[in-house]
Design a protein around this motif. Structure first.
Motif, PDB file in Angstrom:
ATOM      1  N   ARG A   1      -5.294   5.492   1.520  1.00  0.00           N
ATOM      2  CA  ARG A   1      -5.472   4.033   1.529  1.00  0.00           C
ATOM      3  C   ARG A   1      -4.370   3.352   2.309  1.00  0.00           C
ATOM      4  NH1 ARG A   1      -7.172   1.196  -3.863  1.00  0.00           N
ATOM      5  NH2 ARG A   1      -7.163  -0.459  -2.344  1.00  0.00           N
TER       6      ARG A   1
ATOM      7  N   GLU B   1       0.827  -1.208   0.000  1.00  0.00           N
ATOM      8  CA  GLU B   1       0.000   0.000   0.000  1.00  0.00           C
ATOM      9  C   GLU B   1       0.864   1.261   0.000  1.00  0.00           C
ATOM     10  OE1 GLU B   1      -0.522  -2.593   1.978  1.00  0.00           O
ATOM     11  OE2 GLU B   1      -2.606  -3.202   1.692  1.00  0.00           O
TER      12      GLU B   1
ATOM     13  N   ARG C   1      -4.952   1.139   5.908  1.00  0.00           N
ATOM     14  CA  ARG C   1      -4.920  -0.220   5.392  1.00  0.00           C
ATOM     15  C   ARG C   1      -5.358  -1.269   6.401  1.00  0.00           C
ATOM     16  NH1 ARG C   1      -0.479  -1.056   7.832  1.00  0.00           N
ATOM     17  NH2 ARG C   1       1.575  -1.625   7.366  1.00  0.00           N
TER      18      ARG C   1
ATOM     19  N   GLY D   1      -4.035   7.547  -2.643  1.00  0.00           N
ATOM     20  CA  GLY D   1      -3.016   6.538  -2.372  1.00  0.00           C
ATOM     21  C   GLY D   1      -2.501   6.612  -0.949  1.00  0.00           C
TER      22      GLY D   1
ATOM     23  N   ALA E   1       2.454   1.682  -3.457  1.00  0.00           N
ATOM     24  CA  ALA E   1       1.504   2.274  -4.395  1.00  0.00           C
ATOM     25  C   ALA E   1       1.326   3.771  -4.131  1.00  0.00           C
ATOM     26  CB  ALA E   1       0.154   1.557  -4.289  1.00  0.00           C
ATOM     27  N   ALA E   2       1.331   4.166  -2.859  1.00  0.00           N
ATOM     28  CA  ALA E   2       1.211   5.585  -2.525  1.00  0.00           C
ATOM     29  C   ALA E   2       2.423   6.360  -3.042  1.00  0.00           C
ATOM     30  CB  ALA E   2       1.068   5.755  -1.013  1.00  0.00           C
TER      31      ALA E   2
ATOM     32  N   GLU F   1       4.308   5.529  -5.624  1.00  0.00           N
ATOM     33  CA  GLU F   1       4.194   5.606  -7.083  1.00  0.00           C
ATOM     34  C   GLU F   1       3.221   6.701  -7.494  1.00  0.00           C
ATOM     35  OE1 GLU F   1       3.396   1.949  -9.120  1.00  0.00           O
ATOM     36  OE2 GLU F   1       4.778   0.848  -7.828  1.00  0.00           O
ATOM     37  N   ALA F   2       2.104   6.802  -6.782  1.00  0.00           N
ATOM     38  CA  ALA F   2       1.121   7.843  -7.099  1.00  0.00           C
ATOM     39  C   ALA F   2       1.707   9.230  -6.861  1.00  0.00           C
ATOM     40  CB  ALA F   2      -0.142   7.653  -6.264  1.00  0.00           C
TER      41      ALA F   2
END
Length: 96
Positions: free
Chosen positions: A68, A41, A72, A65, A44-45, A47-48
């Motif tokens: 989330r 998670e 989590r 991101g 992904a944050a 990357e965003a």
């Protein structure tokens, strides 16, 4: 879009701190412990955040991101535990 771009709404952290810009969120993620930092998670944050800062996407994607990743472990409950459902109690007169 620079790293100093603010979020539409600040992200509230558990200890009362707030993340106001993309740079604040990136530095918060970088300060996390290694085992927490490598969770999918948070990856992904990150990357965003990078996509929004370098490619100029909407800041809402980065905010989603991070939110989330922060939430989590939280399980959403859609019904209140003591509330009863209304369906199934009444029958139509024709069904009796």
């Amino acid at each position: 879009m620079p790293w100093s771009t603010p979020f539409d709404d600040p992200i509230l952290l558990p200890k009362g701190r707030r993340l106001l810009t993309l740079k604040d969120a990136a530095s918060y993620i970088m300060k996390l412990p290694k085992d927490e930092h490598s969770v999918p998670e948070w990856q992904a944050a990150m990357e965003a955040l990078i996509l929004v800062a370098e490619k100029g996407g909407p800041t809402m994607f980065a905010r989603i991101g991070v939110m989330r990743a922060l939430n989590r472990g939280h399980v959403r409950e859609f019904t209140e535990p003591g509330k009863k459902h209304h369906w199934g109690r009444r029958k139509l007169k024709r069904d009796q």
